[in-house]
Write an enzyme that holds these catalytic residues in place. Structure first.
Site, PDB file in Angstrom:
ATOM      1  N   PHE A   1      56.967  26.453  31.015  1.00 12.88           N
ATOM      2  CA  PHE A   1      56.019  26.730  31.776  1.00 12.88           C
ATOM      3  C   PHE A   1      56.319  25.796  33.015  1.00 12.88           C
ATOM      4  CE2 PHE A   1      55.100  22.823  29.623  1.00 12.88           C
ATOM      5  CZ  PHE A   1      54.109  21.969  30.193  1.00 12.88           C
TER       6      PHE A   1
ATOM      7  N   LYS B   1      61.230  37.037  30.776  1.00 10.28           N
ATOM      8  CA  LYS B   1      60.202  37.051  30.073  1.00 10.28           C
ATOM      9  C   LYS B   1      60.031  35.647  30.748  1.00 10.28           C
ATOM     10  CE  LYS B   1      58.199  35.003  26.830  1.00 10.28           C
ATOM     11  NZ  LYS B   1      57.313  34.264  27.236  1.00 10.28           N
TER      12      LYS B   1
ATOM     13  N   GLU C   1      53.536  31.994  29.592  1.00  7.09           N
ATOM     14  CA  GLU C   1      52.191  32.990  29.458  1.00  7.09           C
ATOM     15  C   GLU C   1      51.663  31.881  30.042  1.00  7.09           C
ATOM     16  OE1 GLU C   1      54.216  31.531  27.185  1.00  7.09           O
ATOM     17  OE2 GLU C   1      53.071  31.849  24.991  1.00  7.09           O
TER      18      GLU C   1
ATOM     19  N   SER D   1      61.668  24.540  24.491  1.00  7.67           N
ATOM     20  CA  SER D   1      61.347  23.631  23.483  1.00  7.67           C
ATOM     21  C   SER D   1      62.571  23.817  22.938  1.00  7.67           C
ATOM     22  CB  SER D   1      60.678  22.734  23.166  1.00  7.67           C
ATOM     23  OG  SER D   1      59.353  24.072  22.384  1.00  7.67           O
TER      24      SER D   1
ATOM     25  N   CYS E   1      61.476  18.551  32.889  1.00  3.45           N
ATOM     26  CA  CYS E   1      63.462  18.035  31.542  1.00  3.45           C
ATOM     27  C   CYS E   1      63.580  17.383  32.034  1.00  3.45           C
ATOM     28  CB  CYS E   1      64.145  19.387  31.537  1.00  3.45           C
ATOM     29  SG  CYS E   1      64.261  20.428  33.101  1.00  3.45           S
TER      30      CYS E   1
ATOM     31  N   GLU F   1      58.955  14.043  22.343  1.00  2.00           N
ATOM     32  CA  GLU F   1      59.185  15.038  23.846  1.00  2.00           C
ATOM     33  C   GLU F   1      57.510  14.555  24.132  1.00  2.00           C
ATOM     34  OE1 GLU F   1      60.338  18.563  24.694  1.00  2.00           O
ATOM     35  OE2 GLU F   1      60.534  17.340  27.229  1.00  2.00           O
TER      36      GLU F   1
HETATM   37  P1  NAD Z   1      58.710  26.359  25.105  1.00  2.00           P
HETATM   38  O1  NAD Z   1      59.316  26.131  24.266  1.00  2.00           O
HETATM   39  O2  NAD Z   1      57.116  26.284  24.562  1.00  2.00           O
HETATM   40  O3  NAD Z   1      58.142  28.206  26.236  1.00  2.00           O
HETATM   41  C1  NAD Z   1      59.456  28.408  26.525  1.00  2.00           C
HETATM   42  C2  NAD Z   1      59.103  30.041  26.313  1.00  2.00           C
HETATM   43  O4  NAD Z   1      59.297  30.092  24.974  1.00  2.00           O
HETATM   44  C3  NAD Z   1      58.497  30.546  26.553  1.00  2.00           C
HETATM   45  O5  NAD Z   1      58.626  32.262  27.818  1.00  2.00           O
HETATM   46  C4  NAD Z   1      57.288  30.713  25.397  1.00  2.00           C
HETATM   47  O6  NAD Z   1      56.880  32.436  25.863  1.00  2.00           O
HETATM   48  C5  NAD Z   1      58.334  30.795  24.597  1.00  2.00           C
HETATM   49  N1  NAD Z   1      57.648  30.481  23.670  1.00  2.00           N
HETATM   50  C6  NAD Z   1      57.094  29.384  22.793  1.00  2.00           C
HETATM   51  N2  NAD Z   1      57.027  29.587  21.058  1.00  2.00           N
HETATM   52  C7  NAD Z   1      58.095  30.251  20.974  1.00  2.00           C
HETATM   53  C8  NAD Z   1      58.906  30.460  19.502  1.00  2.00           C
HETATM   54  N3  NAD Z   1      57.467  30.153  18.648  1.00  2.00           N
HETATM   55  N4  NAD Z   1      58.821  31.929  18.943  1.00  2.00           N
HETATM   56  C9  NAD Z   1      59.552  32.447  20.640  1.00  2.00           C
HETATM   57  N5  NAD Z   1      59.136  31.671  21.668  1.00  2.00           N
HETATM   58  C10 NAD Z   1      58.621  31.368  21.756  1.00  2.00           C
HETATM   59  O7  NAD Z   1      58.415  25.368  26.013  1.00  2.00           O
HETATM   60  P2  NAD Z   1      57.199  25.311  27.414  1.00  2.00           P
HETATM   61  O8  NAD Z   1      55.831  24.376  26.480  1.00  2.00           O
HETATM   62  O9  NAD Z   1      57.131  26.243  27.707  1.00  2.00           O
HETATM   63  O10 NAD Z   1      57.979  24.109  28.226  1.00  2.00           O
HETATM   64  C11 NAD Z   1      58.663  22.366  27.908  1.00  2.00           C
HETATM   65  C12 NAD Z   1      59.734  22.433  27.320  1.00  2.00           C
HETATM   66  O11 NAD Z   1      60.811  22.570  28.316  1.00  2.00           O
HETATM   67  C13 NAD Z   1      59.726  20.780  27.255  1.00  2.00           C
HETATM   68  O12 NAD Z   1      60.239  20.760  25.950  1.00  2.00           O
HETATM   69  C14 NAD Z   1      61.268  20.453  28.449  1.00  2.00           C
HETATM   70  O13 NAD Z   1      62.195  19.602  28.163  1.00  2.00           O
HETATM   71  C15 NAD Z   1      61.844  22.026  28.424  1.00  2.00           C
HETATM   72  N6  NAD Z   1      62.200  22.342  29.139  1.00  2.00           N
HETATM   73  C16 NAD Z   1      63.723  21.638  29.254  1.00  2.00           C
HETATM   74  C17 NAD Z   1      65.021  22.368  30.588  1.00  2.00           C
HETATM   75  C18 NAD Z   1      65.963  21.838  30.889  1.00  2.00           C
HETATM   76  O14 NAD Z   1      66.940  22.161  31.366  1.00  2.00           O
HETATM   77  N7  NAD Z   1      66.850  21.989  29.296  1.00  2.00           N
HETATM   78  C19 NAD Z   1      64.646  23.109  31.508  1.00  2.00           C
HETATM   79  C20 NAD Z   1      62.575  23.109  31.358  1.00  2.00           C
HETATM   80  C21 NAD Z   1      61.995  22.546  30.264  1.00  2.00           C
END
Ligand code: NAD
Length: 510
Positions: free
Chosen positions: A162, A186, A189, A239, A294, A395
């Site tokens: 997000f 994808k 959401e 994450s 991130c 985090e």
């Molecule tokens: P998230 O892991 O909750 O979601 C990321 C994606 O995975 C979304 O599209 C979501 O729909 C999907 N998703 C969520 N839960 C899932 C599950 N149980 N099974 C399968 N798919 C699932 O992350 P977020 O809250 O949207 O974003 C924040 C996180 O992203 C933080 O941890 C941040 O550090 C990380 N991030 C990392 C980088 C990097 O380059 N390393 C860059 C941006 C964000």
């Protein structure tokens, strides 16, 4: 080629957000929906369609048909399409930024910065013909030549978080598409509208129907992507627990996977540093985007006597920050993305206090007039944080900056290297030798020297180490091109009478 579509920011402001399949909005059945919010007001604004396996099947079918044709389109034509897209995003970037601010909550200047950093990757992809050049060796054996080429994989997918709804997808699809693949996105959401806006711009730029697809949804959609035999590779950013799951599930299904995870980025400040610069940087990198980056700095490691001199400077700057809705002029810090995330971050502030850290700035009392139900949390600053505390180990992904005191450089380095995450790190010092030693010794993927958020340019690759990345390819730059292509080596001889005759020996170069 796709029918040109004209998009407006208003398209995404009202009504529902649905999938983009085969170059148009999905008009099939939608069985599940998710809610979308205005984080500055706290109100539900619209809803987003959630895909199940049948929608992902339809998306892959359309993408597979498109990939078959797109891979034969000349490099020149693919580069031109990318250039046209670059021009459209450049012209419409304020509209993209407004969509980001409305759904994510980040302030408009920050949203514009996000679009600009995404554009860098589009610009990089415009140079694909140069970057896709292979190697050629003449006469590897008598009258035999050998050369290498890189070819697209077919249908590839990206699953994104997000916090950068425009930039993170742009780390992926411009390169994947320019390399000749069809790309299925994808997006998160929580803020899916920017992806649809960009889908329309890609169509307007001449990307054929089916070459860029957007399917919305949650774990159900992600699982359908991971299981689908028609998808060759998956790029994921999010994450750490989900990154690990996507990597393990995707590779088990035989896919190529790069999965970027979470972070806990440290900023080490040595006693000889320019402390005004360090204070500016800690506040900018700690609270920018309300700590939801991130590459945000979440831990300041104050070495020697630095804490006593740095903290007053940091606190003075924190008190001047303007917390306000992202579209308000002069706003510096907007709301958190959802109420659920707001509650989670506040719970960490409570845990930090309970575990004995000193909360020297408390943003929990911040009120934004007219936006009382918005997800606003002011900047929080903890001093005397220790590595055993939950606020150090987890985090938090919010406006909560932790100061850990270290006696020496070696102690600070050991702390950073012991951390399970290793996305970004920065050192602040005026000693070139110390900085050089740090960049050599630190076990982190992206290092800043007097630069708090060392996000690499598009022509370098972005990625962390340890639990910040699963897989061996970072995103964009040369590693991005490698990820979205497969190598092939051709050894060729044009028949000549002297090569005729049966010979069962192993071929040797003569
Ligand atoms: P998230 O892991 O909750 O979601 C990321 C994606 O995975 C979304 O599209 C979501 O729909 C999907 N998703 C969520 N839960 C899932 C599950 N149980 N099974 C399968 N798919 C699932 O992350 P977020 O809250 O949207 O974003 C924040 C996180 O992203 C933080 O941890 C941040 O550090 C990380 N991030 C990392 C980088 C990097 O380059 N390393 C860059 C941006 C964000």
């Amino acid at each position: 080629m796709a029918t040109p579509q004209t998009s407006t920011a208003a398209d995404t402001r009202l009504g529902v957000v649905t999938h983009w399949i085969g170059g148009k909005s999905w008009d099939g059945a939608v069985e599940r929906w998710g809610d979308l919010y205005d984080p500055a007001m706290g109100d539900r604004t619209s809803r987003v369609a959630f895909a199940g396996p049948e929608v992902v099947d339809a998306a892959v079918a359309a993408a597979s048909r498109a990939a078959e044709t797109w891979r034969h389109v000349s490099l020149a034509s693919r580069a031109r399409v990318m250039f046209a897209f670059r021009e459209l995003v450049e012209r419409r970037k304020r509209e993209v930024a407004e969509i980001l601010t409305r759904e994510h909550g980040k302030v408009l200047s920050d949203a514009l910065g996000e679009v600009n950093r995404g554009l860098e990757v589009v610009e990089f992809a415009c140079g694909l013909p140069q970057l896709l050049k292979g190697e050629f060796s003449e006469n590897v054996s008598t009258d035999v030549d050998s050369f290498s080429i890189r070819q697209p994989l077919g249908v590839v997918a990206g699953i994104t978080p997000f916090n950068f709804p425009a930039m993170v997808p742009m780390w992926m699809y411009p390169i994947a598409i320019a390399c000749g693949n069809a790309f299925i996105l994808k997006p998160s959401e929580k803020d899916p509208s920017a992806s649809i806006f960009c889908a329309r711009l890609l169509a307007e730029a001449g990307v054929p129907d089916g070459v860029f697809t957007v399917v919305h949804g949650d774990k159900v959609a992600v699982d359908a992507i991971l299981a689908h035999p028609g998808i060759q590779a998956v790029s994921f950013v999010g994450s750490t627990p989900v990154a690990r799951y996507v990597y393990e599930t995707g590779t088990r299904a035989g896919k190529r996977v790069q999965a970027l995870g979470g972070a806990k980025n440290h900023m080490v400040v040595l006693p000889d540093a320019d402390l005004d610069l360090a204070a500016d940087s800690a506040v900018s990198a700690g609270y920018g985007s309300t700590g939801q980056r991130c590459m945000a700095v979440s831990v300041v490691v104050a070495v020697g006597d630095v804490a006593e001199r740095l903290l007053p400077r940091v606190r003075e700057r924190i008190r001047r920050l303007k917390v306000a809705p992202g579209l308000e002029p002069g706003a510096e810090m907007g709301p958190l993305v959802t109420h659920e995330h707001f509650a989670r971050v506040v719970s960490y502030v409570e845990k930090g206090t309970a575990e004995g850290a000193e909360l020297v700035e408390d943003g929990r009392g911040v009120k934004v007039p007219g936006h009382e139900r918005g997800f606003f949390l002011g900047p929080c600053l903890f001093d005397r944080v220790t590595p055993d505390m939950t606020i150090y180990q987890d985090e938090i992904f919010g406006p909560v900056l932790c100061v850990v005191r270290a006696g020496t450089y070696d102690e600070a380095l050991a702390l950073v290297n012991a951390n399970r995450w290793a996305n970004g790190v920065a050192i602040f010092t005026n000693d070139g030798g110390a900085a050089r030693r740090f960049q050599h010794e630190v076990q982190v993927g992206m290092v800043g020297v007097n630069v708090p958020i060392p996000v690499p340019m598009a022509y370098y690759s972005f990625g962390g180490w340890k639990q910040s990345l699963f897989g061996d390819a970072h995103v964009h730059g040369r590693e991005g091109i490698h990820f979205y292509t497969r190598g092939k080596v051709v050894t060729a001889r044009w028949p000549d009478p002297k090569h005729r005759g049966v010979n069962l020996g192993f071929p040797q170069m003569k």
